[in-house]
Design a protein around this motif. Structure first.
Motif, PDB file in Angstrom:
ATOM      1  N   GLU A  65       0.850  -1.187   0.000  1.00 46.39           N
ATOM      2  CA  GLU A  65       0.000   0.000   0.000  1.00 46.39           C
ATOM      3  C   GLU A  65       0.884   1.236   0.000  1.00 46.39           C
ATOM      4  OE1 GLU A  65      -3.393   1.560  -0.649  1.00 46.39           O
ATOM      5  OE2 GLU A  65      -3.504  -0.492   0.060  1.00 46.39           O
ATOM      6  N   GLY A  66       0.462   2.245  -0.705  1.00 51.53           N
ATOM      7  CA  GLY A  66       1.181   3.509  -0.728  1.00 51.53           C
ATOM      8  C   GLY A  66       0.679   4.438   0.360  1.00 51.53           C
ATOM      9  N   ALA A  67       1.194   5.653   0.325  1.00 51.82           N
ATOM     10  CA  ALA A  67       0.809   6.678   1.302  1.00 51.82           C
ATOM     11  C   ALA A  67      -0.300   7.542   0.723  1.00 51.82           C
ATOM     12  CB  ALA A  67       2.021   7.538   1.637  1.00 51.82           C
ATOM     13  N   ALA A  68      -1.225   7.932   1.595  1.00 52.36           N
ATOM     14  CA  ALA A  68      -2.310   8.823   1.172  1.00 52.36           C
ATOM     15  C   ALA A  68      -1.741  10.189   0.816  1.00 52.36           C
ATOM     16  CB  ALA A  68      -3.328   8.963   2.294  1.00 52.36           C
ATOM     17  N   LEU A  69      -2.298  10.779  -0.234  1.00 57.09           N
ATOM     18  CA  LEU A  69      -1.864  12.099  -0.680  1.00 57.09           C
ATOM     19  C   LEU A  69      -2.817  13.173  -0.157  1.00 57.09           C
ATOM     20  CD1 LEU A  69      -0.828  11.180  -4.322  1.00 57.09           C
ATOM     21  CD2 LEU A  69       0.688  11.713  -2.401  1.00 57.09           C
ATOM     22  N   TRP A  76      -6.279  10.026  -3.659  1.00 56.89           N
ATOM     23  CA  TRP A  76      -5.272   9.176  -4.289  1.00 56.89           C
ATOM     24  C   TRP A  76      -4.180   8.800  -3.303  1.00 56.89           C
ATOM     25  CZ3 TRP A  76      -6.152   7.672  -9.300  1.00 56.89           C
ATOM     26  CH2 TRP A  76      -7.106   8.386 -10.001  1.00 56.89           C
ATOM     27  N   CYS A  77      -3.430   7.747  -3.649  1.00 59.57           N
ATOM     28  CA  CYS A  77      -2.263   7.312  -2.883  1.00 59.57           C
ATOM     29  C   CYS A  77      -1.049   7.309  -3.803  1.00 59.57           C
ATOM     30  CB  CYS A  77      -2.472   5.890  -2.352  1.00 59.57           C
ATOM     31  SG  CYS A  77      -3.780   5.753  -1.145  1.00 59.57           S
ATOM     32  N   SER A  78       0.127   7.333  -3.201  1.00 62.33           N
ATOM     33  CA  SER A  78       1.376   7.279  -3.949  1.00 62.33           C
ATOM     34  C   SER A  78       2.236   6.148  -3.416  1.00 62.33           C
ATOM     35  CB  SER A  78       2.130   8.610  -3.817  1.00 62.33           C
ATOM     36  OG  SER A  78       3.350   8.557  -4.532  1.00 62.33           O
ATOM     37  N   GLN A  98      -5.605   4.853  -6.930  1.00 63.79           N
ATOM     38  CA  GLN A  98      -6.636   4.718  -5.900  1.00 63.79           C
ATOM     39  C   GLN A  98      -7.200   3.309  -5.977  1.00 63.79           C
ATOM     40  OE1 GLN A  98     -10.221   6.951  -8.314  1.00 63.79           O
ATOM     41  NE2 GLN A  98      -9.355   8.010  -6.610  1.00 63.79           N
ATOM     42  N   ARG A  99      -7.653   2.824  -4.853  1.00 61.30           N
ATOM     43  CA  ARG A  99      -8.240   1.485  -4.771  1.00 61.30           C
ATOM     44  C   ARG A  99      -9.611   1.464  -5.434  1.00 61.30           C
ATOM     45  NH1 ARG A  99      -5.336  -2.295  -4.002  1.00 61.30           N
ATOM     46  NH2 ARG A  99      -3.528  -1.907  -2.712  1.00 61.30           N
TER      47      ARG A  99
END
Length: 125
Positions: A65-69, A76-78, A98-99
């Motif tokens: 999982e990435g980090a929330a922006l 979105w996440c990165s 995004q999921r």
């Protein structure tokens, strides 16, 4: 050394074929071309394509999982990763996503700073 059109097409096909990933076809092509600009040596480009493919699959499978922006990318996440696995190397690649119910939707991917800051580039779309 410039990346050949045949290799660009091969990269697009490889990345378009990841299960569970939704991505705009034109955006995918643009991201691959910009990746070739950022990494013009064939071996580095090939390594980056494999790394992007693997990262997309891991994200789609829910294994990472990435980090929330924030701000204009609040939904979105990165996900940060290396274009080539090297010990103690900084993560120079990003996937903004995004999921979804069945995987991920990708806004874009690419080198962190080349040809320009990826977040600035994606915010202009």
């Amino acid at each position: 050394m410039a990346i050949s059109d045949d290799l660009l097409e091969e990269a697009i096909d490889i990345l378009a074929d990841v299960d569970g990933v939704e991505m705009d076809a034109e955006g995918l092509a643009d991201d691959v071309v910009l990746l070739a600009y950022a990494l013009p040596e064939e071996i580095e480009f090939r390594c980056a394509v494999v790394s992007v493919h693997d990262a997309l699959q891991l994200l789609a499978d829910g294994a990472v999982e990435g980090a929330a922006l924030k701000y204009q990318f609040a939904e979105w996440c990165s996900f940060h990763f290396q274009h080539r696995r090297l010990r103690k190397a900084r993560a120079d690649m990003r996937i903004v996503y995004q999921r979804t119910g069945s995987g991920i939707r990708v806004k874009g991917f690419g080198h962190r700073h080349l040809p320009s800051d990826i977040y600035r580039r994606l915010s202009e779309l």
